[in-house]
Motif scaffolding. Structure first.
Motif, PDB file in Angstrom:
ATOM      1  N   ILE A 320       0.542   1.772  13.202  1.00  0.00           N
ATOM      2  CA  ILE A 320       1.659   2.061  12.307  1.00  0.00           C
ATOM      3  C   ILE A 320       1.170   2.675  10.996  1.00  0.00           C
ATOM      4  O   ILE A 320       1.968   3.248  10.244  1.00  0.00           O
ATOM      5  CB  ILE A 320       2.494   0.793  12.018  1.00  0.00           C
ATOM      6  CG1 ILE A 320       1.632  -0.291  11.352  1.00  0.00           C
ATOM      7  CG2 ILE A 320       3.132   0.259  13.285  1.00  0.00           C
ATOM      8  CD1 ILE A 320       2.437  -1.477  10.858  1.00  0.00           C
ATOM      9  N   ASP A 321      -0.136   2.559  10.713  1.00  0.00           N
ATOM     10  CA  ASP A 321      -0.678   3.178   9.497  1.00  0.00           C
ATOM     11  C   ASP A 321      -0.620   4.708   9.562  1.00  0.00           C
ATOM     12  O   ASP A 321      -0.755   5.385   8.531  1.00  0.00           O
ATOM     13  CB  ASP A 321      -2.126   2.734   9.270  1.00  0.00           C
ATOM     14  CG  ASP A 321      -3.013   2.994  10.478  1.00  0.00           C
ATOM     15  OD1 ASP A 321      -2.663   2.503  11.567  1.00  0.00           O
ATOM     16  OD2 ASP A 321      -4.045   3.693  10.344  1.00  0.00           O
ATOM     17  N   LEU A 322      -0.409   5.256  10.761  1.00  0.00           N
ATOM     18  CA  LEU A 322      -0.335   6.705  10.925  1.00  0.00           C
ATOM     19  C   LEU A 322       1.102   7.222  10.872  1.00  0.00           C
ATOM     20  O   LEU A 322       1.326   8.420  11.046  1.00  0.00           O
ATOM     21  CB  LEU A 322      -0.981   7.117  12.253  1.00  0.00           C
ATOM     22  CG  LEU A 322      -2.452   6.707  12.453  1.00  0.00           C
ATOM     23  CD1 LEU A 322      -2.942   7.171  13.814  1.00  0.00           C
ATOM     24  CD2 LEU A 322      -3.333   7.278  11.346  1.00  0.00           C
ATOM     25  N   LEU A 323       2.071   6.322  10.647  1.00  0.00           N
ATOM     26  CA  LEU A 323       3.476   6.708  10.681  1.00  0.00           C
ATOM     27  C   LEU A 323       4.043   6.868   9.268  1.00  0.00           C
ATOM     28  O   LEU A 323       3.596   6.210   8.323  1.00  0.00           O
ATOM     29  CB  LEU A 323       4.298   5.648  11.425  1.00  0.00           C
ATOM     30  CG  LEU A 323       3.916   5.372  12.883  1.00  0.00           C
ATOM     31  CD1 LEU A 323       4.802   4.263  13.437  1.00  0.00           C
ATOM     32  CD2 LEU A 323       4.025   6.618  13.733  1.00  0.00           C
ATOM     33  N   GLY A 324       5.038   7.738   9.165  1.00  0.00           N
ATOM     34  CA  GLY A 324       5.785   7.862   7.927  1.00  0.00           C
ATOM     35  C   GLY A 324       6.816   6.755   7.806  1.00  0.00           C
ATOM     36  O   GLY A 324       7.044   5.996   8.757  1.00  0.00           O
ATOM     37  N   PRO A 325       7.489   6.652   6.643  1.00  0.00           N
ATOM     38  CA  PRO A 325       8.453   5.569   6.422  1.00  0.00           C
ATOM     39  C   PRO A 325       9.568   5.519   7.464  1.00  0.00           C
ATOM     40  O   PRO A 325       9.918   4.438   7.949  1.00  0.00           O
ATOM     41  CB  PRO A 325       9.007   5.880   5.024  1.00  0.00           C
ATOM     42  CG  PRO A 325       7.946   6.692   4.359  1.00  0.00           C
ATOM     43  CD  PRO A 325       7.307   7.496   5.447  1.00  0.00           C
ATOM     44  N   ASP A 326      10.134   6.670   7.819  1.00  0.00           N
ATOM     45  CA  ASP A 326      11.228   6.686   8.796  1.00  0.00           C
ATOM     46  C   ASP A 326      10.744   6.235  10.172  1.00  0.00           C
ATOM     47  O   ASP A 326      11.420   5.459  10.863  1.00  0.00           O
ATOM     48  CB  ASP A 326      11.842   8.087   8.888  1.00  0.00           C
ATOM     49  CG  ASP A 326      12.562   8.485   7.609  1.00  0.00           C
ATOM     50  OD1 ASP A 326      12.890   7.584   6.809  1.00  0.00           O
ATOM     51  OD2 ASP A 326      12.775   9.703   7.402  1.00  0.00           O
ATOM     52  N   GLU A 327       9.558   6.725  10.566  1.00  0.00           N
ATOM     53  CA  GLU A 327       9.015   6.349  11.878  1.00  0.00           C
ATOM     54  C   GLU A 327       8.672   4.866  11.916  1.00  0.00           C
ATOM     55  O   GLU A 327       8.891   4.194  12.928  1.00  0.00           O
ATOM     56  CB  GLU A 327       7.772   7.188  12.185  1.00  0.00           C
ATOM     57  CG  GLU A 327       8.043   8.675  12.371  1.00  0.00           C
ATOM     58  CD  GLU A 327       6.763   9.477  12.419  1.00  0.00           C
ATOM     59  OE1 GLU A 327       5.903   9.267  11.520  1.00  0.00           O
ATOM     60  OE2 GLU A 327       6.615  10.303  13.333  1.00  0.00           O
ATOM     61  N   ARG A 328       8.139   4.354  10.804  1.00  0.00           N
ATOM     62  CA  ARG A 328       7.820   2.921  10.747  1.00  0.00           C
ATOM     63  C   ARG A 328       9.084   2.088  10.901  1.00  0.00           C
ATOM     64  O   ARG A 328       9.088   1.042  11.563  1.00  0.00           O
ATOM     65  CB  ARG A 328       7.116   2.580   9.435  1.00  0.00           C
ATOM     66  CG  ARG A 328       5.664   3.010   9.380  1.00  0.00           C
ATOM     67  CD  ARG A 328       5.084   2.752   8.015  1.00  0.00           C
ATOM     68  NE  ARG A 328       4.946   1.335   7.758  1.00  0.00           N
ATOM     69  CZ  ARG A 328       3.777   0.702   7.613  1.00  0.00           C
ATOM     70  NH1 ARG A 328       2.641   1.389   7.718  1.00  0.00           N
ATOM     71  NH2 ARG A 328       3.719  -0.578   7.359  1.00  0.00           N
ATOM     72  N   GLY A 329      10.168   2.556  10.275  1.00  0.00           N
ATOM     73  CA  GLY A 329      11.430   1.843  10.402  1.00  0.00           C
ATOM     74  C   GLY A 329      11.920   1.803  11.828  1.00  0.00           C
ATOM     75  O   GLY A 329      12.422   0.770  12.299  1.00  0.00           O
ATOM     76  N   ALA A 330      11.757   2.930  12.560  1.00  0.00           N
ATOM     77  CA  ALA A 330      12.189   2.983  13.957  1.00  0.00           C
ATOM     78  C   ALA A 330      11.352   2.049  14.821  1.00  0.00           C
ATOM     79  O   ALA A 330      11.872   1.352  15.701  1.00  0.00           O
ATOM     80  CB  ALA A 330      12.098   4.417  14.472  1.00  0.00           C
ATOM     81  N   VAL A 331      10.039   2.007  14.570  1.00  0.00           N
ATOM     82  CA  VAL A 331       9.157   1.129  15.344  1.00  0.00           C
ATOM     83  C   VAL A 331       9.462  -0.331  15.040  1.00  0.00           C
ATOM     84  O   VAL A 331       9.471  -1.194  15.928  1.00  0.00           O
ATOM     85  CB  VAL A 331       7.668   1.458  15.047  1.00  0.00           C
ATOM     86  CG1 VAL A 331       6.754   0.408  15.680  1.00  0.00           C
ATOM     87  CG2 VAL A 331       7.314   2.840  15.572  1.00  0.00           C
ATOM     88  N   SER A 332       9.730  -0.623  13.763  1.00  0.00           N
ATOM     89  CA  SER A 332      10.079  -1.995  13.384  1.00  0.00           C
ATOM     90  C   SER A 332      11.369  -2.432  14.067  1.00  0.00           C
ATOM     91  O   SER A 332      11.485  -3.576  14.533  1.00  0.00           O
ATOM     92  CB  SER A 332      10.225  -2.086  11.861  1.00  0.00           C
ATOM     93  OG  SER A 332      10.598  -3.390  11.470  1.00  0.00           O
ATOM     94  N   ALA A 333      12.333  -1.514  14.155  1.00  0.00           N
ATOM     95  CA  ALA A 333      13.588  -1.827  14.841  1.00  0.00           C
ATOM     96  C   ALA A 333      13.343  -2.082  16.324  1.00  0.00           C
ATOM     97  O   ALA A 333      13.963  -2.972  16.927  1.00  0.00           O
ATOM     98  CB  ALA A 333      14.580  -0.689  14.658  1.00  0.00           C
ATOM     99  N   GLU A 334      12.426  -1.313  16.929  1.00  0.00           N
ATOM    100  CA  GLU A 334      12.092  -1.526  18.340  1.00  0.00           C
ATOM    101  C   GLU A 334      11.467  -2.899  18.537  1.00  0.00           C
ATOM    102  O   GLU A 334      11.773  -3.605  19.500  1.00  0.00           O
ATOM    103  CB  GLU A 334      11.131  -0.440  18.836  1.00  0.00           C
ATOM    104  CG  GLU A 334      10.749  -0.589  20.302  1.00  0.00           C
ATOM    105  CD  GLU A 334       9.752   0.455  20.772  1.00  0.00           C
ATOM    106  OE1 GLU A 334       9.373   0.410  21.964  1.00  0.00           O
ATOM    107  OE2 GLU A 334       9.358   1.313  19.962  1.00  0.00           O
ATOM    108  N   ALA A 335      10.589  -3.288  17.612  1.00  0.00           N
ATOM    109  CA  ALA A 335       9.951  -4.604  17.713  1.00  0.00           C
ATOM    110  C   ALA A 335      10.990  -5.718  17.610  1.00  0.00           C
ATOM    111  O   ALA A 335      10.886  -6.741  18.303  1.00  0.00           O
ATOM    112  CB  ALA A 335       8.895  -4.761  16.629  1.00  0.00           C
TER     113      ALA A 335
END
Length: 424
Positions: A320-335
């Motif tokens: 997740i350190d390679l993701l931007g804020p929007d992408e991190r939000g999407a991954v967090s929502a998936e988790a």
């Protein structure tokens, strides 16, 4: 060169529910070549309606490749697809250079990576199994005959038959040696069961960050690098979970799409720890464009291993350190949507504690309530239960403590073997 064959794309769409981007398939093939220090001077995707029996690729493509080989002084052509022996021979003749297919390339990587005796045995077995299939109509010099013994008469044994027999003998010997390795591994597993710790196996697509996460969790220095198939031999270390419970963490070989059947069979022993795991941690590279397709590839391999469906699978959404804020939000929502998942970065350590909590919770679901009567004078037994289990009820009566504890099956076995009087 990655042949983008329409028939294959249609099959992928029907079987997997989606088609992988040819550009990413080509990028993966380049990564495989670079994993063994090859200098890639040209890479391209070639669209094909259907494979050509003689060369796989069309005549115009072969002619253009021949010019590129000559102009660039190319020593090796890699076709990111399975080639028949005849196709490989015809391409080598047309291009006047060495040609290998995807299986041959992966075998080269495995040969360069294997470090243990078992790993080297598995590589050689896979290579010989692959080579044996290449003997038929592959090498013209193998058709020469050697003279038979004079007193027997009749035709001599052909070079092809001799080579095939020698390969078969070596394959049989390798299988015997690998069976001995498996028996030794089984003895080690039984020894661990006597002092049982739950096994947590890391699995995932190659280069997803399993070994980096393994090093982060175990504070060890297993070889971890931004290379495909950086890990081949299974590695195991002990890890303490937040609850104080100890587990054995196992790092395994990375999975990959279209892994040749011979390699799956030869490396099945390295996946034995996965089949016997109490929790499987699926490490995913969520920064990869093909993350969803890679997830399906890993799940397909896990299904082929006949793993107990009751074994919990935890998803470690890595990088997740390679993701931007929007992408991190999407991954967090998936988790959040998944029952067992954690967002993390194995490189920075962010989210690793959350992963350990999720693994701990997954193991806790295996606990059951057991009743023990322990003498109040047996401080060691009481202390052990409080340290390794959760005491949910206690009633002291005279010199005996009546305890209801929530405990793992392995810990229950350990306690009952050491304190049989309390379990009676």
């Amino acid at each position: 060169m990655h042949p983008d064959i329409r028939q294959n794309r249609q099959r992928e769409a029907a079987e997997a529910g989606g088609v992988r981007d040819p550009a990413h398939r080509l990028e993966e093939a380049v990564g495989l070549a670079e994993a063994i220090a090859l200098d890639v001077v040209s890479a391209e995707t070639v669209p094909l309606n259907r494979p050509v029996p003689a060369t796989l690729l069309g005549g115009g493509v072969v002619e253009r490749m021949a010019r590129t080989v000559e102009d660039e002084a190319i020593d090796l052509v890699i076709v990111d697809n399975a080639l028949t022996p005849v196709q490989q021979r015809n391409l080598e003749r047309a291009l006047e250079t060495k040609v290998i297919d995807r299986t041959g390339l992966i075998l080269e990587i495995f040969g360069a990576r294997a470090r243990t005796h078992e790993g080297r045995l598995q590589v050689e077995l896979a290579a010989l199994t692959f080579q044996r299939s290449r003997l038929v109509r592959s090498w013209t010099h193998l058709e020469r005959q050697r003279g038979g013994l004079g007193f027997i008469g009749g035709p001599g044994e052909s070079q092809l038959e001799i080579d095939r027999r020698l390969i078969d003998e070596r394959i049989a010997k390798l299988k015997r040696e690998l069976e001995q390795v498996r028996r030794t591994r089984g003895l080690h597993r039984k020894a661990r069961e006597k002092v049982p710790y739950p096994v947590v196996a890391l699995v995932g697509y190659t280069n997803a960050g399993k070994s980096t996460l393994f090093n982060r969790l175990t504070r060890s220095d297993v070889f971890a690098k931004d290379l495909l198939f950086a890990t081949l031999d299974p590695t195991m270390r002990r890890v303490d979970l937040p609850s104080g419970r100890e587990v054995i963490l196992s790092d395994t070989v990375g999975f990959i799409t279209d892994l040749p059947t011979d390699l799956v069979a030869a490396f099945r022993a390295t996946l034995e720890e996965v089949t016997g795991a109490d929790v499987i941690v699926h490490v995913r590279d969520v920064a990869a464009d093909e993350s969803a397709a890679e997830k399906m590839d890993v799940e397909a391999v896990l299904r082929s291993l006949d793993i107990d469906p009751e074994v919990p699978v935890v998803e470690a959404l890595n990088k997740i350190d390679l993701l931007g804020p929007d992408e991190r939000g999407a991954v967090s929502a998936e988790a959040d949507r998944l029952e067992r998942a954690a967002c993390l970065s194995a490189v920075t350590g962010e989210g690793v504690d959350r992963l350990l909590d999720v693994v701990d919770a997954a193991l806790s679901r295996r606990r059951s309530i057991r009743h023990y009567d322990v003498s109040l004078a047996d401080g060691r037994a009481l202390s052990w239960l409080y340290e390794n289990a959760q005491v949910v009820a206690r009633e002291d009566e005279g010199t005996v403590a009546h305890l209801d504890v929530s405990i793992d099956p392995e810990d229950a076995a350990r306690f009952e073997s050491r304190h049989r009087h309390a379990a009676e």
